[in-house]
Design a protein around this motif. Sequence first.
Motif, PDB file in Angstrom:
ATOM      1  N   GLU A   1       0.826  -1.212   0.000  1.00  0.00           N
ATOM      2  CA  GLU A   1       0.000   0.000   0.000  1.00  0.00           C
ATOM      3  C   GLU A   1       0.863   1.266   0.000  1.00  0.00           C
ATOM      4  O   GLU A   1       0.475   2.286  -0.582  1.00  0.00           O
ATOM      5  CB  GLU A   1      -0.954   0.002   1.191  1.00  0.00           C
ATOM      6  N   ILE A   2       1.996   1.200   0.644  1.00  0.00           N
ATOM      7  CA  ILE A   2       2.896   2.353   0.659  1.00  0.00           C
ATOM      8  C   ILE A   2       3.428   2.609  -0.746  1.00  0.00           C
ATOM      9  O   ILE A   2       3.405   3.737  -1.236  1.00  0.00           O
ATOM     10  CB  ILE A   2       4.049   2.147   1.663  1.00  0.00           C
ATOM     11  N   TYR A   3       3.881   1.564  -1.405  1.00  0.00           N
ATOM     12  CA  TYR A   3       4.364   1.707  -2.784  1.00  0.00           C
ATOM     13  C   TYR A   3       3.230   2.184  -3.693  1.00  0.00           C
ATOM     14  O   TYR A   3       3.433   3.026  -4.557  1.00  0.00           O
ATOM     15  CB  TYR A   3       4.935   0.381  -3.293  1.00  0.00           C
ATOM     16  N   TYR A   4       2.051   1.629  -3.471  1.00  0.00           N
ATOM     17  CA  TYR A   4       0.883   2.015  -4.263  1.00  0.00           C
ATOM     18  C   TYR A   4       0.590   3.504  -4.085  1.00  0.00           C
ATOM     19  O   TYR A   4       0.362   4.222  -5.055  1.00  0.00           O
ATOM     20  CB  TYR A   4      -0.315   1.159  -3.822  1.00  0.00           C
ATOM     21  N   ALA A   5       0.630   3.976  -2.839  1.00  0.00           N
ATOM     22  CA  ALA A   5       0.362   5.391  -2.572  1.00  0.00           C
ATOM     23  C   ALA A   5       1.416   6.291  -3.221  1.00  0.00           C
ATOM     24  O   ALA A   5       1.093   7.376  -3.716  1.00  0.00           O
ATOM     25  CB  ALA A   5       0.323   5.642  -1.067  1.00  0.00           C
ATOM     26  N   LEU A   6       2.650   5.856  -3.246  1.00  0.00           N
ATOM     27  CA  LEU A   6       3.719   6.665  -3.836  1.00  0.00           C
ATOM     28  C   LEU A   6       3.634   6.751  -5.360  1.00  0.00           C
ATOM     29  O   LEU A   6       3.923   7.796  -5.939  1.00  0.00           O
ATOM     30  CB  LEU A   6       5.092   6.092  -3.460  1.00  0.00           C
ATOM     31  N   PHE A   7       3.256   5.649  -6.008  1.00  0.00           N
ATOM     32  CA  PHE A   7       3.441   5.588  -7.457  1.00  0.00           C
ATOM     33  C   PHE A   7       2.186   5.379  -8.303  1.00  0.00           C
ATOM     34  O   PHE A   7       2.222   5.628  -9.499  1.00  0.00           O
ATOM     35  CB  PHE A   7       4.445   4.478  -7.800  1.00  0.00           C
ATOM     36  N   ASN A   8       1.091   4.933  -7.743  1.00  0.00           N
ATOM     37  CA  ASN A   8      -0.100   4.661  -8.546  1.00  0.00           C
ATOM     38  C   ASN A   8      -0.630   5.932  -9.196  1.00  0.00           C
ATOM     39  O   ASN A   8      -0.819   6.951  -8.538  1.00  0.00           O
ATOM     40  CB  ASN A   8      -1.197   4.031  -7.676  1.00  0.00           C
ATOM     41  N   ASN A   9      -0.857   5.857 -10.490  1.00  0.00           N
ATOM     42  CA  ASN A   9      -1.404   6.975 -11.275  1.00  0.00           C
ATOM     43  C   ASN A   9      -0.618   8.265 -11.113  1.00  0.00           C
ATOM     44  O   ASN A   9      -1.178   9.352 -11.225  1.00  0.00           O
ATOM     45  CB  ASN A   9      -2.875   7.229 -10.908  1.00  0.00           C
ATOM     46  N   SER A  10       0.676   8.152 -10.869  1.00  0.00           N
ATOM     47  CA  SER A  10       1.501   9.356 -10.737  1.00  0.00           C
ATOM     48  C   SER A  10       1.547  10.099 -12.064  1.00  0.00           C
ATOM     49  O   SER A  10       1.762   9.500 -13.110  1.00  0.00           O
ATOM     50  CB  SER A  10       2.918   8.978 -10.301  1.00  0.00           C
TER      51      SER A  10
END
Length: 174
Positions: free
Chosen positions: A17-26
């Motif tokens: 979830e941390i990686y997802y928050a950092l990079f998803n749909n950036s």
Amino acid sequence: MNFNLQKSIEILERTPEIYYALFNNSMHDWDTINEGENTWSGYNIIGHLIHGEKTDWIPRAEIILGDAKNKTFEPYDRFAQEKLYSSQTTDELLNEFKTLRAENIKKLKSWNLTEVDLNKEGIHPDLKTVTLKELISTWSIHDMIHLNQISRVFVKHYAEDIGPWKNYVRLLNE
């Protein structure tokens, strides 16, 4: 010793979830910036984590817990992501990592590991004898090591843009 299986599982469950928050749909290049030639970006790290989910942590735990006499691990290719995951988008990688990690945590929990299990041994190609407890501990901090790496890349990305505040950013002065 600080190891606690539930504590490790908690961090292992949360890091996708941390990686997802950092990079998803950036909308920017946060997933591709790095520290220069021959260094990794967030994109590379996520590919590396996927490869580990498939070939490192759980497969090695299964060797340790298995009945085979030969407990030697297959060597792990730390750079396999460069060949295996170069055509996927960051969002595709994030989703694959999230799915694989959930499956691996489910399997880890299903083993109902005891202290005896955690002290069982396998043979690492370089390190030689290692325990399941050491493997799981390393898996847990491995995620954090790469989050630290990503944070460092982010900080250094704006190093020349912060003017005199650079004096206050220890990471930039090391």
